[in-house]
Write an enzyme that holds these catalytic residues in place. Structure first.
Site, PDB file in Angstrom:
ATOM      1  N   LYS A   1      13.813   1.372  -6.132  1.00 39.00           N
ATOM      2  CA  LYS A   1      12.704   0.412  -6.074  1.00 39.00           C
ATOM      3  C   LYS A   1      11.367   1.148  -6.185  1.00 39.00           C
ATOM      4  O   LYS A   1      11.309   2.369  -6.009  1.00 39.00           O
ATOM      5  CB  LYS A   1      12.785  -0.374  -4.760  1.00 39.00           C
TER       6      LYS A   1
ATOM      7  N   TYR B   1     -19.767  14.391  -0.795  1.00 44.33           N
ATOM      8  CA  TYR B   1     -20.506  13.228  -0.289  1.00 44.33           C
ATOM      9  C   TYR B   1     -20.660  13.313   1.217  1.00 44.33           C
ATOM     10  O   TYR B   1     -19.746  13.724   1.930  1.00 44.33           O
ATOM     11  CB  TYR B   1     -19.735  11.948  -0.608  1.00 44.33           C
TER      12      TYR B   1
HETATM   13  C1  LIG Z   1      14.502   1.006   0.731  1.00 44.36           C
HETATM   14  C2  LIG Z   1      15.847   0.642   1.210  1.00 44.36           C
HETATM   15  C3  LIG Z   1      16.880   1.599   1.279  1.00 44.36           C
HETATM   16  C4  LIG Z   1      16.641   3.073   1.050  1.00 44.36           C
HETATM   17  O1  LIG Z   1      16.136   3.648   2.223  1.00 44.36           O
HETATM   18  P1  LIG Z   1      15.837   5.225   2.347  1.00 44.36           P
HETATM   19  O2  LIG Z   1      15.392   5.382   3.744  1.00 44.36           O
HETATM   20  O3  LIG Z   1      14.755   5.505   1.351  1.00 44.36           O
HETATM   21  O4  LIG Z   1      17.086   5.932   2.022  1.00 44.36           O
HETATM   22  C5  LIG Z   1      18.152   1.178   1.609  1.00 44.36           C
HETATM   23  N1  LIG Z   1      18.401  -0.126   1.891  1.00 44.36           N
HETATM   24  C6  LIG Z   1      17.417  -1.075   1.868  1.00 44.36           C
HETATM   25  C7  LIG Z   1      17.759  -2.471   2.212  1.00 44.36           C
HETATM   26  C8  LIG Z   1      16.118  -0.717   1.550  1.00 44.36           C
HETATM   27  O5  LIG Z   1      15.152  -1.648   1.550  1.00 44.36           O
END
Ligand SMILES: *Cc1c(COP(=O)(O)O)cnc(C)c1O
Length: 375
Positions: A36, A261
């Site tokens: 994702k 800045y």
């Molecule tokens: C993002 C996510 C993962 C992956 O988690 P990590 O801690 O990055 O390994 C697994 N399951 C779900 C439902 C997620 O939203």
């Protein structure tokens, strides 16, 4: 001295090695990949392709748009789960795209069924204690008690998500495991071909009993080292990325001066600065906040003054022989801000930053991504 190419450099062979290490640890469970948010900012296409060539066939994305993007770059021999589910009114589109929506509520299940899609590939998420998305446990128990609807739905995956997997001793882990386990036998009886899944990256390292049939690592693929325990020896996960800011100019202060800045940082005459490309518009302020440092020639160099939109300045006075670059007409060495020594774990722990956020805010950054490594 070798000059690091500017930008985000991603080692695909380390990525693949991490996936293989996780798969070995999790076998016989299936090891998927969570890609994702553009593979946590590393670029979904090269990441997904590299993992596909290593044998990964199960992918998780957050949205239908991300699923479409993934479908463009991989063969149709994969399963792509959409964690956000089927958007309202787009249930049929999900099915025709061949993606697997994760249905997270009774109403999502009803919509899927009302669209005539019961029996088409879907997943169901249950909430075992994180209170984010997912069917409540009482709702699940009702479905299991009168299982016609679940049978008709026939999900290929039932999953839940751990709230505290990164804290191995947190009692929440065993509580959630117990809630999931308590439904395992009934789920297997009603849905004999359905896979069960609970563990994210850190969940994998909590032990075999957390693996069930499929594990869902994201962060560990991209180089986050899990908290060490007997299942996770040091260096079990290889670093995947290097981020370097190209140096635009090395300059020596002609008089006592303030830098940047707001004139918040003062250095005496003679101090040497590296003025680098990359600022908050690139997302690098997240990495360099709270006394950020970079690295030049193996020496850690502090950020000097405020980070601007496009520019970050480092105090490089302490770097041996830095004078050689003051009037150089050749290409200048970049300042590394994530590397083998300035690791994501170190940034996360020492400076209390959220590693996931660091990576994903680099998305859309103007730093070009460079991919290396054999796949
Ligand atoms: C993002 C996510 C993962 C992956 O988690 P990590 O801690 O990055 O390994 C697994 N399951 C779900 C439902 C997620 O939203």
């Amino acid at each position: 001295m070798s000059v690091t190419p500017p930008g985000l450099s991603i080692d695909l062979s380390a990525l693949v090695a991490n996936w293989r290490a996780l798969a070995e640890l999790s076998a016989p469970a299936v090891t998927s990949a969570v890609v994702k948010a553009d593979a946590y900012g590393l670029g979904v296409e090269p990441v997904a392709k590299a993992l596909h060539s290593a044998g990964c066939r199960h992918y998780f994305v957050a949205t239908l748009d991300e699923a479409r993007q993934l479908a463009h770059c991989l063969d149709s021999d994969i399963r792509c789960y959409v964690l956000g589910g089927a958007p309202l009114g787009l249930e049929r589109e999900c099915a025709s795209l061949g993606v697997t929506p994760v249905l997270c509520s009774l109403s999502a299940i009803r919509r899927w069924r009302a669209a005539g899609l019961a029996g088409r590939d879907c997943a169901v998420k249950i909430d075992t204690g994180m209170s984010r998305q997912g069917l409540g446990l009482a709702e699940l128990d009702d479905l299991l008690a009168a299982p016609a609807l679940l049978r008709e739905l026939n999900p290929s995956l039932v999953m839940s998500h751990l709230a505290c997997a990164d804290e191995p001793h947190h009692p929440q882990n065993s509580r959630q495991l117990a809630e999931f386990r308590a439904r395992e036998a009934a789920l297997r009886q009603v849905l004999p071909n359905c896979r069960l899944s609970l563990a994210n990256s850190c969940g994998i390292y909590l032990g075999k009993e957390y693996h069930f049939d499929l594990v869902r690592p994201g962060a560990a693929l991209y180089g986050f080292q899990p908290p060490q325990n007997e299942m996770a020896p040091a260096e079990s996960i290889r670093p995947v990325l290097t981020l370097a800011l190209p140096t635009l100019q090395f300059k020596r202060l002609e008089v006592d001066s303030s830098v940047g800045y707001g004139a918040t940082y003062n250095k005496p005459q003679g101090a040497i600065l590296a003025v680098c490309a990359g600022g908050y518009a690139d997302g690098v302020h997240n990495i360099l906040q709270s006394q950020g440092v970079g690295e030049l020639s193996g020496v850690e160099v502090p950020v000097a003054g405020r980070i601007s939109m496009d520019i970050t300045t480092f105090d490089v006075t302490a770097v041996p022989n830095v004078e050689q670059w003051l009037d150089s007409v050749d290409s200048l060495p970049a300042i590394q801000i994530i590397n083998r020594s300035l690791t994501l774990n170190r940034l996360t722990q020492e400076r209390h930053l959220l590693g996931y956020e660091l990576l994903t805010t680099l998305r859309g950054s103007r730093c070009p991504r460079v991919y290396r490594g054999e796949v």
